[in-house]
Write an enzyme that holds these catalytic residues in place. Sequence first.
Site, PDB file in Angstrom:
ATOM      1  N   TYR A 171       0.840  -1.194   0.000  1.00 22.18           N
ATOM      2  CA  TYR A 171       0.000   0.000   0.000  1.00 22.18           C
ATOM      3  C   TYR A 171       0.872   1.240   0.000  1.00 22.18           C
ATOM      4  CZ  TYR A 171       0.900   0.894   4.987  1.00 22.18           C
ATOM      5  OH  TYR A 171       1.491   1.173   6.181  1.00 22.18           O
ATOM      6  N   CYS A 172       0.249   2.358  -0.398  1.00 16.56           N
ATOM      7  CA  CYS A 172       0.987   3.618  -0.392  1.00 16.56           C
ATOM      8  C   CYS A 172       0.046   4.733   0.037  1.00 16.56           C
ATOM      9  CB  CYS A 172       1.624   3.914  -1.741  1.00 16.56           C
ATOM     10  SG  CYS A 172       0.464   3.940  -3.111  1.00 16.56           S
ATOM     11  N   ARG A 173       0.075   5.860  -0.645  1.00  9.88           N
ATOM     12  CA  ARG A 173      -0.661   7.027  -0.141  1.00  9.88           C
ATOM     13  C   ARG A 173      -2.147   6.962  -0.407  1.00  9.88           C
ATOM     14  NH1 ARG A 173       3.968  10.567  -2.770  1.00  9.88           N
ATOM     15  NH2 ARG A 173       5.482  10.470  -1.097  1.00  9.88           N
TER      16      ARG A 173
END
Lengths: 224, 224
Positions: free
Chosen positions: B179-181
Amino acid sequence: MTMSTTSPKRAVFEEFAKTAKCLGHAGRIEIIELLAQGERSVEAVAERTGMTVATTSQHLQTLKRAGLVSARRDGKFILYSVSGDEVIALISALRVVTEQHAAEMDRIVRGYFDKRDGMEPVSREDLLERARAGLVTVLDVRPADEYAAGHIPGATNIPLSELEQRLGDLTKDREIIAYCRGPYCVYAFEAVAALRQAGFSARRLKGGLPQWRTAGLEISRDLT
Amino acid sequence: MTMSTTSPKRAVFEEFAKTAKCLGHAGRIEIIELLAQGERSVEAVAERTGMTVATTSQHLQTLKRAGLVSARRDGKFILYSVSGDEVIALISALRVVTEQHAAEMDRIVRGYFDKRDGMEPVSREDLLERARAGLVTVLDVRPADEYAAGHIPGATNIPLSELEQRLGDLTKDREIIAYCRGPYCVYAFEAVAALRQAGFSARRLKGGLPQWRTAGLEISRDLT
DNA sequence: CAGACATTCAATAGTTATGTTGAATGTAAT
DNA sequence: ATTACATTCAACATAACTATTGAATGTCTG
């Protein structure tokens, strides 16, 4: 580490590029913005854009192949429409980038329209202040049902689809500030462009109604 | 009503098309995704993409002309980087549309990678359940400082820029969920692609950390 | 200043996109 | 069926884009 020209990664980028290539033509973007207002036949699109029917048809097929628009048959006509909100979000993102980065943009717009007001949106604070002083007309260009569900106090509702016919309802005495659903919605952009072309002084509200709501500002509602 | 070919409206669309045309080339999209991870010299980009230096330079100039990337000189090198977050949002929107609408996409991806898992993201609920059961590795691919400011409990942090060198830190026993932003961030997409190419089983979390937070789920924080 | 190196320029040939033409579908009415 | 009409197809000339080559520019190092 460098893979051959048909690496899976490259193939994926190739697909993205295909989608983008579709948008790399002014006529096709104009078509999408048109269809964003509602489904239309090939001929209707051709008439509005000034392209020949054959050319229009080809562009529509290009767009369909890329999944940007969908078609359905209705009797003699084939009605095209944009495939989904993501498509609208995409061209909105395109618009944002272009307006931010292409310096030429400003020159073109300022050259044709009023010198002082470019494409910069009006802030919520400015709008409130000037609306209270009676200096501006606040225009809600969303469909009537969305307007009824909640709108900026004092706003006039003219859905974008009816704007052209109802220009007479508006006054040129005051500046018009248009708003729609939000930063990813094209309605307000379209409305401002149409109004300016018709000789009105117009700008758009920064953001849209959701942002207005988020900022904790007042909302009017029509009772049913 | 139909204006000549150089109507102001058409000129505006022409500008949008110019921006889009820039993205209508797999090589240039690859360049942007590369630069999204950090600034790089022409030669570094050329090496990574497999294009010649001259070709790379020309593409970079095309991108610069359209305002999608910026350049700064550092000694002998000229370092390019993406101009802003709007550009990342734009290619993310492009990605979303392409993945949703281009049916070919699926065939390509499924053909090269594991048959069962395509590009569909994992929901927060699934992630929680399977993480508690120890069935998955949760991977945070954002820069270290963002990780420190708050992350999903139990997540491992390997910034995308270091992922390639640190593949050894990961196990192939469990599926990896990256996952990221958020939905407009490319990091997780990139990570999943890289991991799969390296033989890992990987998917991405639907949304990103902001959405996780919004959903009211637990967040861990490193104390300074 | 001379040499090494990163990047860009200029010219070219091959490829792809565009808009026009006129003919060919396919649907709805008479 | 036949006619009218909306849309699409096929083929062509024109224009635009792409990658390659080799030379030119500009910056650092000794």
